[in-house]
Design a protein around this motif. Structure first.
Motif, PDB file in Angstrom:
ATOM      1  N   PRO A   8       0.796  -1.223   0.000  1.00  0.00           N
ATOM      2  CA  PRO A   8       0.000   0.000   0.000  1.00  0.00           C
ATOM      3  C   PRO A   8       0.834   1.281   0.000  1.00  0.00           C
ATOM      4  N   THR A   9       2.090   1.189   0.490  1.00  0.00           N
ATOM      5  CA  THR A   9       2.962   2.367   0.539  1.00  0.00           C
ATOM      6  C   THR A   9       4.389   1.955   0.195  1.00  0.00           C
ATOM      7  N   GLN A  10       5.221   2.946  -0.044  1.00  0.00           N
ATOM      8  CA  GLN A  10       6.636   2.681  -0.327  1.00  0.00           C
ATOM      9  C   GLN A  10       7.366   2.158   0.899  1.00  0.00           C
ATOM     10  N   GLU A  11       6.846   2.409   2.089  1.00  0.00           N
ATOM     11  CA  GLU A  11       7.486   1.973   3.325  1.00  0.00           C
ATOM     12  C   GLU A  11       7.331   0.467   3.563  1.00  0.00           C
ATOM     13  N   ALA A  12       6.420  -0.182   2.870  1.00  0.00           N
ATOM     14  CA  ALA A  12       6.179  -1.615   3.060  1.00  0.00           C
ATOM     15  C   ALA A  12       7.323  -2.415   2.455  1.00  0.00           C
ATOM     16  N   VAL A  13       7.979  -3.213   3.299  1.00  0.00           N
ATOM     17  CA  VAL A  13       9.111  -4.011   2.812  1.00  0.00           C
ATOM     18  C   VAL A  13       8.933  -5.505   3.066  1.00  0.00           C
ATOM     19  N   THR A  14       8.043  -5.884   3.972  1.00  0.00           N
ATOM     20  CA  THR A  14       7.755  -7.298   4.208  1.00  0.00           C
ATOM     21  C   THR A  14       6.243  -7.474   4.298  1.00  0.00           C
ATOM     22  N   PHE A  15       5.822  -8.709   4.241  1.00  0.00           N
ATOM     23  CA  PHE A  15       4.396  -8.991   4.326  1.00  0.00           C
ATOM     24  C   PHE A  15       4.178 -10.344   4.971  1.00  0.00           C
ATOM     25  N   SER A  16       2.958 -10.577   5.397  1.00  0.00           N
ATOM     26  CA  SER A  16       2.551 -11.916   5.804  1.00  0.00           C
ATOM     27  C   SER A  16       1.316 -12.267   5.001  1.00  0.00           C
ATOM     28  N   LEU A  17       1.161 -13.539   4.755  1.00  0.00           N
ATOM     29  CA  LEU A  17      -0.006 -14.042   4.038  1.00  0.00           C
ATOM     30  C   LEU A  17      -0.773 -14.932   5.004  1.00  0.00           C
ATOM     31  N   ALA A  18      -2.007 -14.553   5.295  1.00  0.00           N
ATOM     32  CA  ALA A  18      -2.859 -15.350   6.174  1.00  0.00           C
ATOM     33  C   ALA A  18      -3.850 -16.111   5.299  1.00  0.00           C
ATOM     34  N   VAL A  19      -4.054 -17.371   5.614  1.00  0.00           N
ATOM     35  CA  VAL A  19      -5.012 -18.208   4.894  1.00  0.00           C
ATOM     36  C   VAL A  19      -5.870 -18.906   5.931  1.00  0.00           C
ATOM     37  N   ARG A  20      -7.172 -18.923   5.683  1.00  0.00           N
ATOM     38  CA  ARG A  20      -8.072 -19.636   6.587  1.00  0.00           C
ATOM     39  C   ARG A  20      -9.082 -20.440   5.778  1.00  0.00           C
ATOM     40  N   GLU A  21      -9.550 -21.493   6.397  1.00  0.00           N
ATOM     41  CA  GLU A  21     -10.525 -22.368   5.765  1.00  0.00           C
ATOM     42  C   GLU A  21     -11.923 -21.816   6.018  1.00  0.00           C
ATOM     43  N   VAL A  22     -12.793 -21.966   5.034  1.00  0.00           N
ATOM     44  CA  VAL A  22     -14.170 -21.512   5.153  1.00  0.00           C
ATOM     45  C   VAL A  22     -15.072 -22.734   5.175  1.00  0.00           C
ATOM     46  N   SER A  23     -15.988 -22.768   6.105  1.00  0.00           N
ATOM     47  CA  SER A  23     -16.924 -23.894   6.200  1.00  0.00           C
ATOM     48  C   SER A  23     -17.887 -23.859   5.023  1.00  0.00           C
ATOM     49  N   THR A  24     -18.173 -25.033   4.476  1.00  0.00           N
ATOM     50  CA  THR A  24     -19.142 -25.131   3.389  1.00  0.00           C
ATOM     51  C   THR A  24     -20.492 -25.614   3.906  1.00  0.00           C
ATOM     52  N   GLN A  25     -20.586 -25.827   5.211  1.00  0.00           N
ATOM     53  CA  GLN A  25     -21.849 -26.261   5.808  1.00  0.00           C
ATOM     54  C   GLN A  25     -22.701 -25.071   6.175  1.00  0.00           C
ATOM     55  N   ALA A  26     -24.007 -25.233   6.042  1.00  0.00           N
ATOM     56  CA  ALA A  26     -24.936 -24.172   6.442  1.00  0.00           C
ATOM     57  C   ALA A  26     -24.856 -23.981   7.951  1.00  0.00           C
TER      58      ALA A  26
END
Length: 141
Positions: A118-136
């Protein structure tokens, strides 16, 4: 909410050079390197996902990344992912989380997840992943 799997995060250093760069590692060897950096709170999900490659480049002085997420599981997985960006001192850049993005990862497939700092100051990142329920889900009063 109880069906959402805890986040997994991967902190990866992105390139700061003015020219395009890549992770510099062949895909066959990349998964072992990135797996060491993988922080997984859910062992089941952790066994089914691998980051097999990361590419970075500079676009208009912003870090541009593409993370290749690979399925190690035979069935489709319904997931969401989100990038969080950090400055050079390791602090979260406030208010600049990407929104959660829906993702269907088919059995043994690879998918590229793009992220732009988002900005020039950003030099590292993390990637978060989560599972989504397919049940009602039922809401009881």
């Amino acid at each position: 909410m109880k069906y959402l799997v805890p986040l997994l995060a991967v902190s990866l250093l992105t390139a700061c050079a003015g020219r395009p760069t890549t992770s510099g590692i062949a895909v066959e060897n990349a998964s072992a390197q990135y797996q060491q950096q993988l922080k997984v709170n859910n062992p089941q999900l952790g066994k089914r996902l691998v980051i097999s490659d990361v590419k970075t480049r500079q676009t208009n002085q912003l870090t541009d990344v593409v993370v290749t997420l690979s399925s190690q599981y035979k069935k489709s997985q319904y997931l969401q992912y989100q990038f969080t960006w950090f400055d050079g001192d390791g602090f979260v850049i406030k208010g600049n989380h990407s929104p959660w993005q829906a993702l269907t990862l088919f059995g043994f497939a690879n998918i590229q997840l793009p992220g732009l700092a988002p900005t020039q100051e950003a030099v590292t990142f993390s990637l978060a992943v989560r599972e989504v329920s397919t049940q009602a889900q039922e809401f009881k009063e």
